[in-house]
Scaffold this motif. Sequence first.
Motif, PDB file in Angstrom:
ATOM      1  N   HIS A  77       0.849  -1.185   0.000  1.00  0.00           N
ATOM      2  CA  HIS A  77       0.000   0.000   0.000  1.00  0.00           C
ATOM      3  C   HIS A  77       0.883   1.232   0.000  1.00  0.00           C
ATOM      4  N   ALA A  79       0.647   5.343   1.676  1.00  0.00           N
ATOM      5  CA  ALA A  79      -0.113   6.157   2.617  1.00  0.00           C
ATOM      6  C   ALA A  79      -0.038   7.623   2.218  1.00  0.00           C
ATOM      7  N   ASN A 117      -6.278   5.522  10.745  1.00  0.00           N
ATOM      8  CA  ASN A 117      -6.162   5.323   9.305  1.00  0.00           C
ATOM      9  C   ASN A 117      -7.410   4.654   8.755  1.00  0.00           C
ATOM     10  N   PHE A 119      -8.276   2.474   4.926  1.00  0.00           N
ATOM     11  CA  PHE A 119      -7.800   2.003   3.631  1.00  0.00           C
ATOM     12  C   PHE A 119      -8.950   1.906   2.634  1.00  0.00           C
ATOM     13  N   GLU A 129      -3.848   4.169   1.820  1.00  0.00           N
ATOM     14  CA  GLU A 129      -4.115   4.434   3.229  1.00  0.00           C
ATOM     15  C   GLU A 129      -4.221   5.928   3.458  1.00  0.00           C
TER      16      GLU A 129
END
Length: 134
Positions: A77, A79, A117, A119, A129
């Motif tokens: 992922h 962020a 957070n 997602f 994220e």
Amino acid sequence: MKELYKGLGHVAIYTADMEESIAFYEKIGGSVYKRDGVATPTGEKKLALVEFGGFLLELIEPPAGELVPAGEGSIPHFAVYVDDLDKAAAAIKEAGVISFMTPEKKVLPDTFGGLQNWFFTGPSGEQIELLQML
């Protein structure tokens, strides 16, 4: 050695459909910075740089019928820092994104000094994220 680094250059993401990915990132606040292509023995590899969240995403569409090359690795992922997680998630949902991976954000008060957070996924399955440090 850290003084040699200037920051994140870009995050590369493979996509099966360049136009769909560009439309997705534009819908959630990104903008195309540059587009290009690279000739390969099996056809053109399409490239696009999209400004998003203070950095660049490099979208890569392999030539038609070609899979992601073996050994190129994967990114679990990436962020994006936000000041207000709830506001950012609401704006993304308002833009029509329904691919949030959980019904609610996570609040982790003991992780890295505290964070929250949430997602969601992009059109090629990439996980994004939204990250707010507490």
